[in-house]
Design a protein around this motif. Structure first.
Motif, mmCIF file in Angstrom:
data_model
loop_
_atom_site.group_PDB
_atom_site.id
_atom_site.type_symbol
_atom_site.label_atom_id
_atom_site.label_comp_id
_atom_site.label_asym_id
_atom_site.label_seq_id
_atom_site.Cartn_x
_atom_site.Cartn_y
_atom_site.Cartn_z
ATOM 1 N N LEU A 181 0.835 -1.206 0.000
ATOM 2 C CA LEU A 181 0.000 0.000 0.000
ATOM 3 C C LEU A 181 0.867 1.252 0.000
ATOM 4 C CD1 LEU A 181 -2.730 1.417 0.231
ATOM 5 C CD2 LEU A 181 -2.659 1.010 2.710
ATOM 6 N N ALA A 182 1.956 1.217 0.761
ATOM 7 C CA ALA A 182 2.876 2.365 0.802
ATOM 8 C C ALA A 182 3.471 2.628 -0.579
ATOM 9 C CB ALA A 182 3.984 2.095 1.818
ATOM 10 N N LEU A 183 3.918 1.561 -1.254
ATOM 11 C CA LEU A 183 4.495 1.717 -2.593
ATOM 12 C C LEU A 183 3.446 2.205 -3.580
ATOM 13 C CD1 LEU A 183 6.799 1.319 -4.600
ATOM 14 C CD2 LEU A 183 6.104 -1.082 -4.825
ATOM 15 N N LYS A 225 2.046 15.042 -0.070
ATOM 16 C CA LYS A 225 0.942 14.248 0.481
ATOM 17 C C LYS A 225 1.082 12.780 0.087
ATOM 18 C CE LYS A 225 -3.181 16.116 -0.023
ATOM 19 N NZ LYS A 225 -4.294 16.892 -0.644
ATOM 20 N N CYS A 226 1.485 12.529 -1.151
ATOM 21 C CA CYS A 226 1.703 11.139 -1.587
ATOM 22 C C CYS A 226 2.764 10.479 -0.729
ATOM 23 C CB CYS A 226 2.153 11.110 -3.044
ATOM 24 S SG CYS A 226 0.917 11.617 -4.245
ATOM 25 N N LEU A 227 3.886 11.162 -0.558
ATOM 26 C CA LEU A 227 4.998 10.584 0.198
ATOM 27 C C LEU A 227 4.648 10.446 1.668
ATOM 28 C CD1 LEU A 227 7.979 12.478 -1.477
ATOM 29 C CD2 LEU A 227 7.276 10.105 -1.838
ATOM 30 N N ALA A 228 3.887 11.412 2.216
ATOM 31 C CA ALA A 228 3.506 11.333 3.629
ATOM 32 C C ALA A 228 2.596 10.132 3.873
ATOM 33 C CB ALA A 228 2.807 12.621 4.057
ATOM 34 N N LYS A 229 1.602 9.937 3.006
ATOM 35 C CA LYS A 229 0.728 8.772 3.148
ATOM 36 C C LYS A 229 1.529 7.485 3.009
ATOM 37 C CE LYS A 229 -3.681 10.664 1.461
ATOM 38 N NZ LYS A 229 -4.732 10.521 0.418
ATOM 39 N N ARG A 266 -12.928 1.674 1.096
ATOM 40 C CA ARG A 266 -11.892 2.158 0.181
ATOM 41 C C ARG A 266 -11.112 0.982 -0.425
ATOM 42 N NH1 ARG A 266 -6.331 5.349 1.434
ATOM 43 N NH2 ARG A 266 -5.789 5.734 -0.749
ATOM 44 N N ALA A 267 -10.937 -0.089 0.356
ATOM 45 C CA ALA A 267 -10.275 -1.277 -0.177
ATOM 46 C C ALA A 267 -11.098 -1.899 -1.298
ATOM 47 C CB ALA A 267 -10.047 -2.290 0.944
ATOM 48 N N ARG A 268 -12.415 -1.797 -1.181
ATOM 49 C CA ARG A 268 -13.295 -2.349 -2.223
ATOM 50 C C ARG A 268 -13.306 -1.463 -3.453
ATOM 51 N NH1 ARG A 268 -15.317 -4.013 -5.864
ATOM 52 N NH2 ARG A 268 -17.252 -5.194 -6.178
ATOM 53 N N TYR A 269 -13.234 -0.138 -3.268
ATOM 54 C CA TYR A 269 -13.276 0.806 -4.385
ATOM 55 C C TYR A 269 -12.109 1.791 -4.258
ATOM 56 C CZ TYR A 269 -18.046 -0.979 -4.124
ATOM 57 O OH TYR A 269 -19.147 -1.799 -4.031
ATOM 58 N N PRO A 270 -10.871 1.317 -4.459
ATOM 59 C CA PRO A 270 -9.721 2.185 -4.175
ATOM 60 C C PRO A 270 -9.437 3.199 -5.288
ATOM 61 C CG PRO A 270 -8.963 0.066 -4.969
ATOM 62 C CD PRO A 270 -10.474 -0.016 -4.891
ATOM 63 N N ASP A 271 -9.035 4.376 -4.888
ATOM 64 C CA ASP A 271 -8.556 5.408 -5.805
ATOM 65 C C ASP A 271 -7.470 6.158 -5.057
ATOM 66 O OD1 ASP A 271 -8.078 7.475 -7.559
ATOM 67 O OD2 ASP A 271 -10.179 7.773 -8.062
ATOM 68 N N ARG A 272 -6.321 6.294 -5.657
ATOM 69 C CA ARG A 272 -5.209 6.963 -4.945
ATOM 70 C C ARG A 272 -5.012 8.397 -5.396
ATOM 71 N NH1 ARG A 272 -0.089 3.582 -7.530
ATOM 72 N NH2 ARG A 272 -0.734 3.702 -9.692
ATOM 73 N N ASP A 273 -6.033 8.969 -6.044
ATOM 74 C CA ASP A 273 -5.919 10.348 -6.522
ATOM 75 C C ASP A 273 -5.620 11.299 -5.374
ATOM 76 O OD1 ASP A 273 -6.063 12.742 -7.779
ATOM 77 O OD2 ASP A 273 -8.220 12.733 -8.086
ATOM 78 N N PRO A 274 -4.421 11.932 -5.364
ATOM 79 C CA PRO A 274 -4.051 12.825 -4.253
ATOM 80 C C PRO A 274 -4.265 14.285 -4.569
ATOM 81 C CG PRO A 274 -2.115 12.354 -5.540
ATOM 82 C CD PRO A 274 -3.321 11.746 -6.283
ATOM 83 N N SER A 275 -5.042 14.597 -5.604
ATOM 84 C CA SER A 275 -5.132 15.992 -6.076
ATOM 85 C C SER A 275 -5.904 16.885 -5.148
ATOM 86 C CB SER A 275 -5.773 16.033 -7.462
ATOM 87 O OG SER A 275 -7.062 15.465 -7.440
ATOM 88 N N SER A 276 -6.661 16.299 -4.151
ATOM 89 C CA SER A 276 -7.464 17.147 -3.258
ATOM 90 C C SER A 276 -6.584 17.828 -2.247
ATOM 91 C CB SER A 276 -8.492 16.291 -2.531
ATOM 92 O OG SER A 276 -7.870 15.295 -1.770
#
Length: 291
Positions: free
Chosen positions: A93-95, A123-127, A281-291
């Motif tokens: 998940l981190a990668l 934000k991507c790197l922090a998560k 979120r695991a069922r419908y994941p999206d990693r969009d960090p634009s918010s």
């Protein structure tokens, strides 16, 4: 001026290389492993909620934080196997989350979008860092190296206070933790967390429930983390490491005020809501960090 034409192909080659690497991180197998990590993340919050509820009822057990949840898993049947599964899932998940930097990095080359891109990449790197630390912790626990987060934080604070400028450093970290708490709380108020859900694939009838659970969960986490930062800040101003504490200490502080058990019960419900949101979120994941 002459170096510019030579530099242009280099940038193109770099972009091609980054695009190829990102395609690897978009592979279905990594997405499935990241989903497993999100399931583990949700289950961890459900365990924290359970431990906080026990505390609200006057029952003590493992600490009501991430390490307490992992210790609870370790003590159960198949604990080592589950911890390894949690660790590998969280590292995947981190990668998966940190790899979004590969999509956004080229914006750093554009002066008009540089600040926004830097915030998104941070934000991507922090998560990714949060998930990675939890994954490594699970693997360490599986290998038999156990510790309690509150005690470790207290020891680190005490050691830091002994060095010149240590109190200022701790105060800076405390301010950062409070900022994270405020950001988490605001995200719960605005509903920005819904961008982490792939809404087109989620049934419309479930969206209101997912949003309600996410709001409650983010608000509860924001309050808890903000309190952690406040307690850490008190340790810095008083130069007293005994007040430095993590999530379990924040839960204990909540339990100690008037109507504390009821308040702590509410926080426990919030963490449980976040756990269910993470499962959605695991069922419908999206990693969009634009918010």
């Amino acid at each position: 001026m002459p170096p510019v034409p030579a530099a242009q192909p280099l940038v193109h080659r770099l972009r091609d290389l980054v695009d190829r690497v990102r395609r690897v991180t978009d592979s279905p197998w990594l997405t499935h492993l990241a989903r497993a990590g999100l399931i583990a993340y949700g289950a961890m919050h459900l365990l924290i909620a359970f431990l906080a509820l026990r505390m609200a009822l006057g029952l003590r057990g493992a600490d009501a934080d991430q390490t307490g949840a992992l210790l609870t898993v370790a003590a159960g049947p198949g604990g080592e196997f589950l911890l390894v599964a949690i660790g590998l899932g969280m590292l995947s998940l981190a990668l998966w989350q940190a790899a979004e930097v590969l999509l956004w990095w080229h914006g750093l080359l554009d002066p008009e979008h540089r600040v926004h891109t830097a915030v998104v990449c941070a934000k991507c790197l922090a998560k990714g860092a949060v998930y990675g630390v939890l994954g490594l912790t699970a693997l360490l626990f599986a290998a038999g190296f156990e510790y309690e987060a509150d005690e470790r934080l207290r020891d680190l604070t005490e050691e830091t206070l002994l060095i010149p400028g240590g109190a200022l450093l701790i105060g800076t970290v405390a301010a950062g933790v409070v900022a994270v708490g405020i950001y988490t709380f605001v995200r719960g108020c605005t509903g920005g967390f819904m961008r982490d859900i792939d809404l087109p694939t989620a049934p419309d009838r479930w969206e209101p429930a997912i949003e309600a659970l996410g709001r409650i969960g983010y608000l509860a986490k924001g309050i808890a983390f903000g309190l952690v930062g406040v307690l850490l800040g008190r340790a810095a101003t008083a130069a007293d490491a005994s007040t430095a504490t993590g999530l379990d200490g924040a839960m204990t502080a909540i339990a100690g005020v008037d109507a504390g058990p009821w308040l702590l019960g509410g926080v426990a419900a919030g963490f449980a809501a976040f756990g269910v949101y993470a499962l959605a979120r695991a069922r419908y994941p999206d990693r969009d960090p634009s918010s």
